[in-house]
Write a protein that holds these residues in place. Structure first.
Motif, PDB file in Angstrom:
ATOM      1  N   ASP A 184      21.904  25.545   3.049  1.00 63.97           N
ATOM      2  CA  ASP A 184      21.272  24.298   2.632  1.00 63.97           C
ATOM      3  C   ASP A 184      22.342  23.374   2.050  1.00 63.97           C
ATOM      4  O   ASP A 184      22.968  23.689   1.025  1.00 63.97           O
ATOM      5  CB  ASP A 184      20.184  24.569   1.582  1.00 63.97           C
ATOM      6  N   ARG A 185      22.579  22.255   2.714  1.00 62.55           N
ATOM      7  CA  ARG A 185      23.671  21.345   2.352  1.00 62.55           C
ATOM      8  C   ARG A 185      23.576  20.862   0.910  1.00 62.55           C
ATOM      9  O   ARG A 185      24.566  20.843   0.179  1.00 62.55           O
ATOM     10  CB  ARG A 185      23.695  20.160   3.314  1.00 62.55           C
ATOM     11  N   ASP A 186      22.382  20.465   0.477  1.00 61.45           N
ATOM     12  CA  ASP A 186      22.219  19.958  -0.891  1.00 61.45           C
ATOM     13  C   ASP A 186      22.506  21.045  -1.927  1.00 61.45           C
ATOM     14  O   ASP A 186      23.202  20.805  -2.914  1.00 61.45           O
ATOM     15  CB  ASP A 186      20.818  19.395  -1.097  1.00 61.45           C
ATOM     16  N   THR A 187      21.978  22.243  -1.694  1.00 62.32           N
ATOM     17  CA  THR A 187      22.211  23.355  -2.614  1.00 62.32           C
ATOM     18  C   THR A 187      23.690  23.701  -2.672  1.00 62.32           C
ATOM     19  O   THR A 187      24.246  23.924  -3.753  1.00 62.32           O
ATOM     20  CB  THR A 187      21.394  24.590  -2.194  1.00 62.32           C
ATOM     21  N   LEU A 188      24.342  23.727  -1.511  1.00 63.47           N
ATOM     22  CA  LEU A 188      25.769  24.033  -1.456  1.00 63.47           C
ATOM     23  C   LEU A 188      26.582  23.004  -2.234  1.00 63.47           C
ATOM     24  O   LEU A 188      27.472  23.358  -3.015  1.00 63.47           O
ATOM     25  CB  LEU A 188      26.240  24.084   0.001  1.00 63.47           C
ATOM     26  N   GLU A 189      26.252  21.749  -2.065  1.00 60.75           N
ATOM     27  CA  GLU A 189      26.971  20.680  -2.767  1.00 60.75           C
ATOM     28  C   GLU A 189      26.768  20.773  -4.277  1.00 60.75           C
ATOM     29  O   GLU A 189      27.724  20.684  -5.054  1.00 60.75           O
ATOM     30  CB  GLU A 189      26.510  19.314  -2.262  1.00 60.75           C
ATOM     31  N   ILE A 190      25.523  20.980  -4.689  1.00 61.45           N
ATOM     32  CA  ILE A 190      25.226  21.090  -6.123  1.00 61.45           C
ATOM     33  C   ILE A 190      25.933  22.298  -6.733  1.00 61.45           C
ATOM     34  O   ILE A 190      26.557  22.189  -7.798  1.00 61.45           O
ATOM     35  CB  ILE A 190      23.698  21.157  -6.364  1.00 61.45           C
ATOM     36  N   LEU A 191      25.846  23.446  -6.070  1.00 64.61           N
ATOM     37  CA  LEU A 191      26.526  24.639  -6.581  1.00 64.61           C
ATOM     38  C   LEU A 191      28.026  24.406  -6.702  1.00 64.61           C
ATOM     39  O   LEU A 191      28.640  24.778  -7.701  1.00 64.61           O
ATOM     40  CB  LEU A 191      26.258  25.842  -5.676  1.00 64.61           C
ATOM     41  N   GLY A 192      28.612  23.801  -5.683  1.00 62.49           N
ATOM     42  CA  GLY A 192      30.044  23.531  -5.721  1.00 62.49           C
ATOM     43  C   GLY A 192      30.441  22.681  -6.909  1.00 62.49           C
ATOM     44  O   GLY A 192      31.409  22.985  -7.621  1.00 62.49           O
ATOM     45  N   VAL A 193      29.689  21.605  -7.163  1.00 65.97           N
ATOM     46  CA  VAL A 193      29.993  20.705  -8.276  1.00 65.97           C
ATOM     47  C   VAL A 193      29.789  21.404  -9.623  1.00 65.97           C
ATOM     48  O   VAL A 193      30.654  21.349 -10.507  1.00 65.97           O
ATOM     49  CB  VAL A 193      29.134  19.420  -8.194  1.00 65.97           C
ATOM     50  N   VAL A 194      28.657  22.077  -9.788  1.00 60.01           N
ATOM     51  CA  VAL A 194      28.347  22.749 -11.058  1.00 60.01           C
ATOM     52  C   VAL A 194      29.388  23.830 -11.364  1.00 60.01           C
ATOM     53  O   VAL A 194      29.897  23.928 -12.488  1.00 60.01           O
ATOM     54  CB  VAL A 194      26.921  23.347 -11.024  1.00 60.01           C
ATOM     55  N   LEU A 195      29.719  24.623 -10.357  1.00 63.96           N
ATOM     56  CA  LEU A 195      30.663  25.713 -10.583  1.00 63.96           C
ATOM     57  C   LEU A 195      32.073  25.195 -10.866  1.00 63.96           C
ATOM     58  O   LEU A 195      32.783  25.753 -11.705  1.00 63.96           O
ATOM     59  CB  LEU A 195      30.659  26.672  -9.392  1.00 63.96           C
ATOM     60  N   GLN A 196      32.470  24.135 -10.195  1.00 63.60           N
ATOM     61  CA  GLN A 196      33.802  23.580 -10.447  1.00 63.60           C
ATOM     62  C   GLN A 196      33.905  23.008 -11.856  1.00 63.60           C
ATOM     63  O   GLN A 196      34.941  23.127 -12.501  1.00 63.60           O
ATOM     64  CB  GLN A 196      34.146  22.507  -9.420  1.00 63.60           C
ATOM     65  N   ARG A 197      32.820  22.430 -12.350  1.00 55.95           N
ATOM     66  CA  ARG A 197      32.824  21.909 -13.724  1.00 55.95           C
ATOM     67  C   ARG A 197      32.832  23.021 -14.760  1.00 55.95           C
ATOM     68  O   ARG A 197      33.462  22.907 -15.804  1.00 55.95           O
ATOM     69  CB  ARG A 197      31.619  21.000 -13.950  1.00 55.95           C
ATOM     70  N   LYS A 198      32.118  24.093 -14.479  1.00 57.01           N
ATOM     71  CA  LYS A 198      32.038  25.213 -15.417  1.00 57.01           C
ATOM     72  C   LYS A 198      33.321  26.058 -15.393  1.00 57.01           C
ATOM     73  O   LYS A 198      33.797  26.512 -16.428  1.00 57.01           O
ATOM     74  CB  LYS A 198      30.825  26.087 -15.063  1.00 57.01           C
ATOM     75  N   TYR A 199      33.864  26.279 -14.207  1.00 55.67           N
ATOM     76  CA  TYR A 199      35.031  27.151 -14.041  1.00 55.67           C
ATOM     77  C   TYR A 199      36.215  26.315 -13.551  1.00 55.67           C
ATOM     78  O   TYR A 199      36.651  26.436 -12.410  1.00 55.67           O
ATOM     79  CB  TYR A 199      34.698  28.291 -13.077  1.00 55.67           C
ATOM     80  N   VAL A 200      36.734  25.486 -14.439  1.00 53.51           N
ATOM     81  CA  VAL A 200      37.757  24.505 -14.066  1.00 53.51           C
ATOM     82  C   VAL A 200      39.074  25.143 -13.624  1.00 53.51           C
ATOM     83  O   VAL A 200      39.829  24.533 -12.874  1.00 53.51           O
ATOM     84  CB  VAL A 200      38.014  23.494 -15.206  1.00 53.51           C
TER      85      VAL A 200
END
Length: 130
Positions: A11-27
């Protein structure tokens, strides 16, 4: 050595959201994405990932087949499944046949649970690295 995580979700939207959230949390972690299991296997074979977060139901190759392929390449990779409750029976059936994953998160994803699973996976990775 920088830790690396791959997220596999169709799911493109889920993938994009996960990518952004995880990159912010695990810099300090490098995060890559793939939109199906086949691409996940291809990317994994070219790169060295410590943690893989994947959906179960995906086109071309489902998460279970992908995880089996990844374990064959790197037995100690940390694997986190995220899936809708309807996938639970598939996961539980596979676990009973020798299938191994490290964490299971039901959709909709509770990020607190996901972060706990990732943090436990990071502990395991760091323990293996010594």
């Amino acid at each position: 050595m920088k830790l690396r995580m791959m997220v596999v979700e169709d799911d493109r939207d889920t993938l994009e959201i996960l990518g952004v959230v995880l990159q912010r949390k695990y810099v300090d972690m490098e995060i890559c994405t793939a939109n199906n299991g086949r691409k996940g296997v291809d990317l994994f074979s070219q790169e060295n990932f410590d943690i893989v977060i994947t959906d179960v139901n995906m086109p071309e190759m489902d998460g279970i087949a992908m995880v089996q392929a990844l374990r064959a390449m790197k037995p100690d990779v940390q694997l986190i499944f995220i899936t809708a409750d309807t996938g639970r029976a598939t996961v539980e059936h596979s676990v009973g046949t020798g299938f191994h994953l490290d964490h299971y998160i039901a959709k909709p994803v509770d990020y607190k649970d996901l972060f706990i699973a990732i943090d436990k996976s990071l502990e395991a990775v760091n323990a293996c690295r010594g």
